[in-house]
Design a protein around this motif. Structure first.
Motif, mmCIF file in Angstrom:
data_model
loop_
_atom_site.group_PDB
_atom_site.id
_atom_site.type_symbol
_atom_site.label_atom_id
_atom_site.label_comp_id
_atom_site.label_asym_id
_atom_site.label_seq_id
_atom_site.Cartn_x
_atom_site.Cartn_y
_atom_site.Cartn_z
ATOM 1 N N GLU A 154 10.711 9.451 -6.213
ATOM 2 C CA GLU A 154 10.087 8.574 -4.912
ATOM 3 C C GLU A 154 8.639 8.901 -4.721
ATOM 4 O O GLU A 154 8.179 8.070 -3.784
ATOM 5 C CB GLU A 154 11.029 8.856 -3.706
ATOM 6 C CG GLU A 154 12.458 8.446 -3.858
ATOM 7 C CD GLU A 154 13.494 9.673 -4.730
ATOM 8 O OE1 GLU A 154 12.832 10.862 -4.975
ATOM 9 O OE2 GLU A 154 14.344 9.542 -5.081
ATOM 10 N N ASP A 155 8.238 9.903 -5.414
ATOM 11 C CA ASP A 155 6.731 10.331 -5.199
ATOM 12 C C ASP A 155 5.822 9.254 -5.765
ATOM 13 O O ASP A 155 5.659 9.208 -6.993
ATOM 14 C CB ASP A 155 6.526 11.604 -5.702
ATOM 15 C CG ASP A 155 5.253 12.397 -4.806
ATOM 16 O OD1 ASP A 155 4.255 11.559 -4.848
ATOM 17 O OD2 ASP A 155 5.235 13.558 -4.575
ATOM 18 N N ARG A 156 5.062 8.459 -5.124
ATOM 19 C CA ARG A 156 4.260 7.389 -5.695
ATOM 20 C C ARG A 156 2.970 7.903 -6.213
ATOM 21 O O ARG A 156 2.320 6.992 -6.869
ATOM 22 C CB ARG A 156 4.139 6.307 -4.564
ATOM 23 C CG ARG A 156 5.155 5.532 -4.244
ATOM 24 C CD ARG A 156 5.797 4.463 -5.241
ATOM 25 N NE ARG A 156 7.083 3.920 -4.998
ATOM 26 C CZ ARG A 156 8.152 4.390 -5.402
ATOM 27 N NH1 ARG A 156 8.148 5.486 -6.178
ATOM 28 N NH2 ARG A 156 9.261 3.923 -5.107
ATOM 29 N N ARG A 157 2.746 9.295 -5.835
ATOM 30 C CA ARG A 157 1.276 9.666 -6.642
ATOM 31 C C ARG A 157 1.770 9.734 -8.299
ATOM 32 O O ARG A 157 0.859 9.930 -8.806
ATOM 33 C CB ARG A 157 1.270 10.961 -6.045
ATOM 34 C CG ARG A 157 0.741 10.952 -4.686
ATOM 35 C CD ARG A 157 0.580 12.482 -4.017
ATOM 36 N NE ARG A 157 1.981 12.929 -3.902
ATOM 37 C CZ ARG A 157 2.090 14.275 -3.419
ATOM 38 N NH1 ARG A 157 1.165 15.139 -2.997
ATOM 39 N NH2 ARG A 157 3.198 14.771 -3.554
ATOM 40 N N ASP A 166 5.235 4.977 -10.274
ATOM 41 C CA ASP A 166 4.987 3.616 -9.453
ATOM 42 C C ASP A 166 6.420 3.042 -9.093
ATOM 43 O O ASP A 166 7.321 3.351 -9.801
ATOM 44 C CB ASP A 166 3.931 2.588 -10.356
ATOM 45 C CG ASP A 166 4.682 1.939 -11.394
ATOM 46 O OD1 ASP A 166 5.782 1.939 -11.528
ATOM 47 O OD2 ASP A 166 3.595 1.888 -12.255
ATOM 48 N N ALA A 167 6.566 1.986 -8.317
ATOM 49 C CA ALA A 167 7.955 1.466 -7.816
ATOM 50 C C ALA A 167 8.738 1.181 -8.966
ATOM 51 O O ALA A 167 10.017 1.278 -8.925
ATOM 52 C CB ALA A 167 7.766 0.450 -6.681
ATOM 53 N N ASP A 168 8.055 0.418 -10.007
ATOM 54 C CA ASP A 168 8.791 -0.074 -10.940
ATOM 55 C C ASP A 168 9.226 1.086 -11.923
ATOM 56 O O ASP A 168 10.354 0.972 -12.118
ATOM 57 C CB ASP A 168 7.848 -0.904 -12.025
ATOM 58 C CG ASP A 168 8.248 -1.420 -13.087
ATOM 59 O OD1 ASP A 168 9.657 -2.127 -13.089
ATOM 60 O OD2 ASP A 168 7.946 -1.197 -14.279
ATOM 61 N N ALA A 225 9.771 4.024 -11.063
ATOM 62 C CA ALA A 225 10.801 4.614 -10.238
ATOM 63 C C ALA A 225 12.055 4.029 -10.419
ATOM 64 O O ALA A 225 13.175 4.595 -10.434
ATOM 65 C CB ALA A 225 10.313 4.789 -8.825
ATOM 66 N N LYS A 226 12.248 2.682 -10.332
ATOM 67 C CA LYS A 226 13.427 1.936 -10.229
ATOM 68 C C LYS A 226 14.145 2.106 -11.685
ATOM 69 O O LYS A 226 15.132 2.238 -11.710
ATOM 70 C CB LYS A 226 13.104 0.348 -9.891
ATOM 71 C CG LYS A 226 14.298 -0.403 -9.664
ATOM 72 C CD LYS A 226 13.690 -1.683 -9.043
ATOM 73 C CE LYS A 226 14.651 -2.839 -9.402
ATOM 74 N NZ LYS A 226 14.104 -4.016 -9.957
ATOM 75 N N GLY A 284 1.949 8.440 -0.270
ATOM 76 C CA GLY A 284 3.180 8.005 -0.881
ATOM 77 C C GLY A 284 4.181 9.348 -1.545
ATOM 78 O O GLY A 284 4.865 9.202 -1.994
ATOM 79 N N THR A 299 -3.508 8.753 -4.043
ATOM 80 C CA THR A 299 -3.168 7.969 -2.844
ATOM 81 C C THR A 299 -2.181 8.537 -2.247
ATOM 82 O O THR A 299 -1.264 9.272 -2.873
ATOM 83 C CB THR A 299 -2.841 6.544 -3.567
ATOM 84 O OG1 THR A 299 -2.070 6.517 -4.396
ATOM 85 C CG2 THR A 299 -4.195 5.653 -4.194
#
Ligand code: OOG
Ligand code: NI
Length: 476
Positions: A133-136, A139-141, A143-144, A419, A417
């Motif tokens: 879940e850590d966006r640093r 990325d969302a894709d 992670a999914k 997240g 960034t």
């Protein structure tokens, strides 16, 4: 049928895991040989003093393992397996903003918390949990897809978990069940020869090789098993002398002529191991990965919160001075800083409330008419009680990050960034349904209990623990 108690299960598990790891990673055998030689040498030279922080029996059997898992559900299962062995999650380490390189995990250590249990067998495991879940990092894709991959795998068979729950509830298992439990538990940490999906592994490796080691494969495995030595500098030299490539430095406090505190660790570089890879066209071919390494450690005295603050301040000071004179080795700088600011005797550490000790009545004290005082420093000075150092049973986040980083095969990618998903001990406790214990509280309890025993034996109401008054006077 014989009942195998919790601590025997733990000792047997540790022994069998060590045997397994020895067949998987040959250099581990060398590490054990050299550790044994070093410990024998120190013991013969220093005698009883060498056993001040643990009997040679304990130190020789002592290991910590490291494993890495992908989801809170997996961590909760790990907690059940180790719960069966009398090991509780202790300490919370967030390595995501660690120097020299951030690692996308948060960690805890499963270990016995009771001093008697530690003395019987101190086996502990440093367990790291990936944070997709850590966006640093992810990325969302990605992670999914990572979540989907992780949710499809099953690290621990149902039968193992059922036996684990039973062992925890009953304080052990009877003979046949104990044997079955141990087979399954050790087996769960063996390196699998399931083919590794090469494209997927490489994609994760671009983020972090730790992420690939966790989320790029269908199983978990023991990453390293660490013996304890009484002289880590000697071990470092001897291993290098045998041609084993060690990492650049020993992590943690420097070698110096004052008391050993906390933890010093070093490792040899990860070795290439044969693994099978599945390519995009579905074909499977042999290849290799470098993820598993060997580590060794020397343990010292547990520090109080004030002692930890001092340790952190000294570490920061070493960084500062080292940055200003990069030609001098960091260890040299550290030794200099320590000799300026770290108390040089255990007695001072105790008096300034910088380290944890238990206290015991000195039965050999002659009766001279001096009454026992309720002030601890006085009691020690008058010879009524003797302090015994409490050994540090936990880990250091900066050293852990150093050990991780020195064994990464890719430099990884982090964006700064926002997240960074918030994680702390409370979060982890809720995620696994067990309270993550606070190491300093465990040491404090041990000290307080010993003081209560001493007070009651001396007929005192209570004993005033050290207050750190000296420190406030001399060091602020
Ligand atoms: C854990 C690295 C940290 C230690 O002893 O501090 C560690 C890992 O490599 O999974 O083992
Ligand atoms: Ni380790």
């Amino acid at each position: 049928m014989i009942h195998v108690e919790t601590w025997r299960l733990r000792a047997e598990f540790a022994r069998r895991l060590s045997d397994l790891y020895g067949t998987e990673v040959l250099a581990y055998g060398t590490l054990l040989d050299v550790s044994r030689q070093v410990n024998e040498r120190v013991l013969s030279e220093r005698g009883a003093d060498a056993e001040r922080l643990g009997s040679i029996g304990r130190v020789t059997a002592e290991r910590h393992g490291a494993i890495r898992v992908g989801t809170p559900a997996e961590l909760a299962q790990v907690a059940r397996v180790f719960g069966a062995l009398g090991m509780s999650p202790t300490g919370f380490y967030d390595l995501r903003d660690a120097a020299p390189r951030p690692i996308p995990v948060v960690s805890t250590a499963f270990r016995p918390t009771d001093p008697e249990e530690l003395a019987r067998n101190p086996f502990r495991v440093f367990v790291s949990l990936l944070v997709p879940e850590d966006r640093r990092f992810f990325d969302a894709d990605l992670a999914k897809r990572l979540d989907a991959f992780l949710s499809r795998r099953r690290l621990f068979p149902g039968e193992l978990l059922t036996l684990a729950d039973r062992a925890e509830a009953d304080g052990g298992l009877d003979g046949d069940r104990a044997a079955r439990f141990l087979d399954l538990a050790v087996g769960a940490f063996a390196l699998s020869d399931d083919p590794v999906d090469l494209g997927w592994y490489r994609e994760l490796e671009a983020v972090s090789s730790v992420a690939a080691d966790i989320g790029g494969v269908t199983t978990t495995h023991i990453n390293h098993l660490t013996p304890r030595v009484l002289d880590i500098d000697e071990l470092y030299g001897r291993m290098s002398g045998r041609g084993i490539e060690m990492i650049d430095a020993i992590q943690g406090p420097p070698r110096w002529d004052g008391p050993d505190v906390l933890l010093r660790q070093t490792s040899f570089r990860a070795l290439a191991e044969p693994r099978r890879f599945r390519y995009a066209d579905g074909s499977v071919h042999p290849g290799e990965l470098r993820v598993r390494f060997g580590e060794v450690e020397a343990r010292g005295i547990a520090l109080t919160t004030a002692g930890r603050d001092l340790y952190d301040a000294l570490t920061a000071e070493v960084d500062r001075r080292h940055a200003g004179s990069a030609s001098v080795r960091r260890e040299e700088v550290a030794r200099e800083v320590w000799s300026e600011r770290m108390p040089r005797t255990e007695r001072e550490l105790a008096a300034e409330d910088l380290a944890f000790f238990t206290y015991e009545i000195d039965g050999t004290r002659p009766l001279d008419g001096v009454p026992p005082s309720a002030d601890l420093a006085r009691l020690v000075a008058d010879g009524w009680v003797v302090p015994h150092p409490i050994v540090y049973e936990d880990f250091l986040p900066r050293s852990a990050a150093g050990i991780f980083s020195s064994n990464l095969t890719s430099s990884g990618a982090v964006t700064d960034t926002h997240g960074g998903a918030h994680r702390d001990a409370g979060w982890m406790s809720a995620a696994i349904g067990r309270q993550v214990r606070e190491p300093a509280e465990l040491y404090e309890t041990q000290r307080a209990e010993s003081l209560r025993r001493v007070a009651s034996a001396l007929g005192l109401d209570a004993i005033t623990p050290p207050t750190g008054a000296l420190r406030a006077g001399s060091r602020s």
